[in-house]
Each structure stands twice: as structure tokens, then as C-alpha cells.
Design an enzyme around this catalytic site. Structure first.
Site, mmCIF file in Angstrom:
data_model
loop_
_atom_site.group_PDB
_atom_site.id
_atom_site.type_symbol
_atom_site.label_atom_id
_atom_site.label_comp_id
_atom_site.label_asym_id
_atom_site.label_seq_id
_atom_site.Cartn_x
_atom_site.Cartn_y
_atom_site.Cartn_z
ATOM 1 N N HIS A 124 -5.568 92.504 -29.587
ATOM 2 C CA HIS A 124 -4.152 92.436 -29.932
ATOM 3 C C HIS A 124 -3.458 91.481 -28.958
ATOM 4 C CE1 HIS A 124 0.079 93.644 -30.297
ATOM 5 N NE2 HIS A 124 -0.247 94.120 -31.485
ATOM 6 N N GLU A 126 -0.631 91.451 -27.443
ATOM 7 C CA GLU A 126 -0.016 92.075 -26.268
ATOM 8 C C GLU A 126 -1.072 92.440 -25.231
ATOM 9 O OE1 GLU A 126 1.956 96.266 -24.972
ATOM 10 O OE2 GLU A 126 2.637 95.475 -26.906
ATOM 11 N N CYS A 189 6.443 102.213 -25.337
ATOM 12 C CA CYS A 189 7.865 101.963 -25.554
ATOM 13 C C CYS A 189 8.525 103.192 -26.176
ATOM 14 C CB CYS A 189 8.023 100.752 -26.474
ATOM 15 S SG CYS A 189 9.724 100.432 -26.979
ATOM 16 N N SER A 217 0.927 94.212 -38.226
ATOM 17 C CA SER A 217 1.709 94.886 -37.192
ATOM 18 C C SER A 217 1.038 96.183 -36.784
ATOM 19 C CB SER A 217 3.125 95.175 -37.711
ATOM 20 O OG SER A 217 3.795 96.095 -36.869
ATOM 21 N N SER A 261 9.165 95.575 -36.133
ATOM 22 C CA SER A 261 9.415 94.165 -36.459
ATOM 23 C C SER A 261 10.066 94.015 -37.835
ATOM 24 C CB SER A 261 8.108 93.366 -36.411
ATOM 25 O OG SER A 261 7.585 93.332 -35.103
#
Length: 280
Positions: A124, A126, A189, A217, A261
């Protein structure tokens, strides 16, 4: 009577809203060409809309040499950022501030002598952007992978911002058996956790769930998984044009959630189309 409910927490998070504001401002300035290093966010329809405005996706800083370049929300490696700043006329850092916290935590743990473990999805963007901040860091995507790690004295844990809390707990439980010391910096998060909790709550009461967001996503995919566990009639779509009338037959409560997103405009378009199809 059909009831359509949108999850109490759904759609674009702070980091995505911030990135979209930055790219729209750059596009409006029209002072030369604008690019993003990789897709700005994991929403193909938003990315396609940006391309229509002249904001193109590049895979390396070299492709944007001399032009303006936005660093994607998922972050980039230190090497990519350094190359971008040396080659591009302007660099705008749209990295989510919460992703930045993961980078800083990984750096700190590494400096303090911990074997850094990144809990998340290998490959991924990130996660790939986080790894260089802690040389020797490894990615763990399951409890089984954690259990297979060699013995270590000190293990420091950071987490992909969109990971599930259940995964973190399972991995840490296994790490306690292979390390003398485990230090966890929970970098999930809060918006992600809130989205997941709200989806779970709504899916318990819905006859049908519709999850909106890019199929690429990670956080949207997890919302679909959470919803499907509670509501078997769960459907993941990227836009209103993918909805099928048959999905809503006999449904009394239709739930909607959306990934981090997914802009509000896409959620409203899906809600309106469901209302037409379900005869609200």
C-alpha cells in the site's frame, strides 16, 4: 415505506478535504502544468475529474521536472520528496497530517533501538512511504505473520492509518510472545475508526448496505467488509451509475456509508439515485 440512512460518520476526511483544496487552488492558478505524484487520493472518479482540469498523475518526480507537483495524501518516500524538490518548480505537500505522524513515530522508535513493525497492507502506498523512515522495518498484515517473526528484544509498532483496531490487537497479542518489550504507537486515524464504528452500527439495522468509494481504496474496502459481516446484502460501488434496482427489492432500511476519499457530492448522488430506484 423505504428509509434511507447515511452513516453518522462517512465520506471525505480532513486529510482528503485538505488535499482537494490544495490541488484545486493549484489548478485554478494556471501558472504552468500541475501533476500529482501517484493518484492524489484513492478515488478513480475524483482523479479522472482532476485530469479533465489538467492535473495529471505521474509515477516519478522526473516526469514532472520543471512543473508543479503535489505529493499524494498517502505520502511519499524521503528520496522521492528530495528528488521532487530538486527537479520541480514547486512542490506542494498534500500528505495527510495523520500519515506524517506515522512517519515521525517510526523514526522515533527506530532511533530508540526498536525493531519497527508496520501493521498494515504490504504494497500500500502509505505503508511503502513509511518503511524508509525506519531502516529494517517490516510489514505485518496478520496475527500469523506476527507469530512467525524471529525473537526480538524490543519491538516498536506503528499502524497504517486505515487499519482495523481488531487487526492491531491481534498482531500485538502475538508480538507479546516473540519480544521482550513491545511498544505500540496507535496511529490509526480517528476518522477511520469513526467511519468503521458507524458503518458497523448502521449495518446491524439495514436490510441493504451501499458502500461508496474507490475499489483501490483500502479504507473503503474495510468498510465493505465490516458492512458485509453484519448485512449480507452489501454492495460496494464507485458511483450512482453502478446501482441496480434489484438490490433494493423488499428492503425497508437502506444504509449508505462511504470511504475517506469520497466527497459529499458522490454520497448525495448515490442517495438520490437509491431514492429513485427504491421508490422512496
Amino acid at each position: 415505506m423505504v428509509e434511507i440512512r447515511v452513516a453518522s460518520e462517512a465520506g471525505a476526511c480532513y486529510g482528503v478535504e485538505r488535499a482537494l483544496q490544495m490541488v484545486e487552488a493549484a489548478a485554478d492558478e494556471r501558472a504552468g502544468r500541475v501533476h500529482t505524484l501517484g493518484p492524489l487520493i484513492h478515488n478513480p472518479r475524483v482523479v479522472a475529474g482532476l485530469e479533465e482540469r489538467g492535473v495529471t498523475v505521474v509515477s516519478s518526480p522526473e516526469e514532472a521536472a520543471g512543473d508543479a507537483l503535489l505529493l499524494r495524501t498517502h505520502g511519499v518516500t524521503p528520496d522521492e520528496e528530495a528528488r521532487a524538490r530538486s527537479l520541480c518548480s514547486r512542490v506542494l505537500d498534500a500528505t495527510c497530517p495523520f500519515v506524517k505522524k506515522v512517519h515521525l513515530a517510526a523514526e522515533r522508535l527506530s532511533t530508540e533501538g526498536y525493531q519497527v513493525v508496520v501493521v498494515g497492507e504490504a504494497g500500500h502506498p502509505e505503508v511503502e512511504a513509511t518503511l524508509p523512515h525506519a531502516p529494517g522495518a517490516v510489514v505485518i498484515g496478520s496475527a500469523a505473520e506476527a507469530a512467525a517473526l524471529p525473537h526480538a528484544r524490543k519491538v516498536g509498532v506503528v499502524v497504517q492509518t486505515t487499519a482495523r483496531r481488531a487487526l492491531l490487537a491481534a498482531v500485538v497479542g502475538e508480538l507479546l510472545g516473540v519480544a521482550e518489550e513491545v511498544r505500540v504507537v496507535n496511529t490509526i486515524c480517528e476518522a477511520t475508526a469513526g467511519h468503521q464504528a458507524a458503518a458497523d452500527e448502521l449495518a446491524r439495522e439495514a436490510d441493504v448496505m451501499v458502500v461508496i468509494g474507490g475499489r483501490n481504496s483500502a479504507n473503503t474496502t474495510r468498510l465493505a467488509e465490516i458492512s458485509a459481516a453484519r448485512c449480507p446484502r452489501t454492495h460496494h460501488v464507485e458511483g450512482a451509475d453502478e446501482l441496480c434496482p434489484s438490490w433494493f427489492e423488499g428492503a425497508r432500511v437502506i444504509g449508505i456509508t462511504a470511504g475517506a476519499s469520497t466527497p459529499a457530492s458522490q454520497i448525495e448522488a448515490v442517495r438520490e439515485r437509491i431514492a429513485e430506484l427504491a421508490g422512496e
